[in-house]
Scaffold this motif. Structure first.
Motif, PDB file in Angstrom:
ATOM      1  N   GLU A  63       0.821  -1.214   0.000  1.00  0.00           N
ATOM      2  CA  GLU A  63       0.000   0.000   0.000  1.00  0.00           C
ATOM      3  C   GLU A  63       0.853   1.261   0.000  1.00  0.00           C
ATOM      4  OE1 GLU A  63      -2.868  -0.520   3.174  1.00  0.00           O
ATOM      5  OE2 GLU A  63      -3.916  -2.065   2.021  1.00  0.00           O
ATOM      6  N   ALA A  73      -1.868  -8.176  -3.878  1.00  0.00           N
ATOM      7  CA  ALA A  73      -0.938  -9.307  -3.769  1.00  0.00           C
ATOM      8  C   ALA A  73      -0.833 -10.081  -5.087  1.00  0.00           C
ATOM      9  CB  ALA A  73      -1.438 -10.244  -2.669  1.00  0.00           C
ATOM     10  N   GLU A  74      -1.969 -10.277  -5.745  1.00  0.00           N
ATOM     11  CA  GLU A  74      -1.991 -11.072  -6.976  1.00  0.00           C
ATOM     12  C   GLU A  74      -1.101 -10.444  -8.041  1.00  0.00           C
ATOM     13  OE1 GLU A  74      -4.470 -10.049  -5.137  1.00  0.00           O
ATOM     14  OE2 GLU A  74      -6.273 -11.261  -5.342  1.00  0.00           O
ATOM     15  N   SER A 109     -11.874 -13.065  -2.970  1.00  0.00           N
ATOM     16  CA  SER A 109     -12.063 -13.077  -4.414  1.00  0.00           C
ATOM     17  C   SER A 109     -11.261 -11.926  -5.012  1.00  0.00           C
ATOM     18  CB  SER A 109     -13.556 -12.905  -4.681  1.00  0.00           C
ATOM     19  OG  SER A 109     -13.840 -13.226  -5.994  1.00  0.00           O
ATOM     20  N   CYS A 111      -9.863  -8.764  -6.950  1.00  0.00           N
ATOM     21  CA  CYS A 111     -10.585  -7.582  -7.441  1.00  0.00           C
ATOM     22  C   CYS A 111     -10.657  -7.612  -8.968  1.00  0.00           C
ATOM     23  CB  CYS A 111      -9.907  -6.301  -6.947  1.00  0.00           C
ATOM     24  SG  CYS A 111      -8.413  -5.858  -7.864  1.00  0.00           S
TER      25      CYS A 111
HETATM   26  N1  THU Z   1      -6.274  -6.704  -1.910  1.00  0.00           N
HETATM   27  C1  THU Z   1      -5.448  -7.631  -2.481  1.00  0.00           C
HETATM   28  O1  THU Z   1      -4.226  -7.572  -2.364  1.00  0.00           O
HETATM   29  N2  THU Z   1      -6.026  -8.634  -3.190  1.00  0.00           N
HETATM   30  C2  THU Z   1      -7.367  -8.839  -3.293  1.00  0.00           C
HETATM   31  O2  THU Z   1      -7.783  -9.800  -3.940  1.00  0.00           O
HETATM   32  C3  THU Z   1      -8.300  -7.933  -2.648  1.00  0.00           C
HETATM   33  C4  THU Z   1      -7.705  -6.714  -2.053  1.00  0.00           C
HETATM   34  C5  THU Z   1      -5.670  -5.642  -1.109  1.00  0.00           C
HETATM   35  C6  THU Z   1      -5.734  -4.260  -1.671  1.00  0.00           C
HETATM   36  C7  THU Z   1      -5.592  -3.423  -0.421  1.00  0.00           C
HETATM   37  O3  THU Z   1      -4.213  -3.297  -0.091  1.00  0.00           O
HETATM   38  C8  THU Z   1      -6.255  -4.260   0.663  1.00  0.00           C
HETATM   39  O4  THU Z   1      -6.309  -5.577   0.140  1.00  0.00           O
HETATM   40  C9  THU Z   1      -7.650  -3.801   1.042  1.00  0.00           C
HETATM   41  O5  THU Z   1      -8.450  -3.690  -0.089  1.00  0.00           O
END
Ligand code: THU
Length: 160
Positions: A63, A73-74, A109, A111
């Motif tokens: 972040e 992360a993906e 799931s 985004c």
């Molecule tokens: N986030 C992910 O890394 N992967 C997902 O599949 C959903 C959301 C992260 C983005 C942000 O840093 C935090 O989770 C909250 O949305």
């Protein structure tokens, strides 16, 4: 008026039903949550992907004080894998999250932006990517990103 339905298949596996490789990938996704940099959301997401040659690459969400600049992360894992191993299709991707002192019980799931990036990977390598979403009640598995993103915008879409 015409109408049609689009179906997605999701299989839920208990730990002892997963293959050893998939179990390892889910464990590595859980482990990867520990390197998350998420001081703003405090939602730690981990991803672990397996390449066709068996190599595993992990990632976690990163972040930023300028919120929209953060990366999931993906995509952290996918872009690193494609940088390091551009010739290797990604055959499976596991995702887990940790928040409030425990692993998030519901499957996370990906985004919409991550789904689109995952779709590009399938298109680029012409190889399906299994997606494993860790949950306390079982790991939800889809055989292809297309099950998560039924209407696809891919390279072919630009040619018609
Ligand atoms: N986030 C992910 O890394 N992967 C997902 O599949 C959903 C959301 C992260 C983005 C942000 O840093 C935090 O989770 C909250 O949305």
């Amino acid at each position: 008026m015409e109408k049609y339905e689009i179906k997605s298949e999701v299989c839920i596996f208990q730990d002892d039903e997963l293959s050893a490789e998939d179990r390892e990938l889910v464990e590595l996704a859980k482990e990867a949550t520990k390197s998350s940099y998420s001081p703003y959301s405090k939602f730690q997401v981990g991803a672990a992907l397996r390449l066709a040659d068996g190599t595993v690459v992990t990632g976690s969400n990163q972040e930023n004080a300028s919120y929209p600049l953060g990366l999931c992360a993906e995509r952290t894992a996918i872009f690193h894998a494609q940088h390091m191993y551009p010739d290797q299709p990604i055959v499976a991707l596991a995702i887990a999250a940790y928040a409030n002192g425990h692993y998030y019980p519901e499957p996370i799931s990906p985004c919409g932006a991550c789904r689109q990036v995952m779709l590009e990977v399938e298109d680029r390598y012409q190889h399906s990517m299994r997606v494993l979403l860790y949950g306390a009640g079982g790991t939800h598995v889809v055989a292809t990103v297309k099950d998560l993103l039924p209407f696809q915008f891919i390279s072919e879409s630009l040619k018609k």
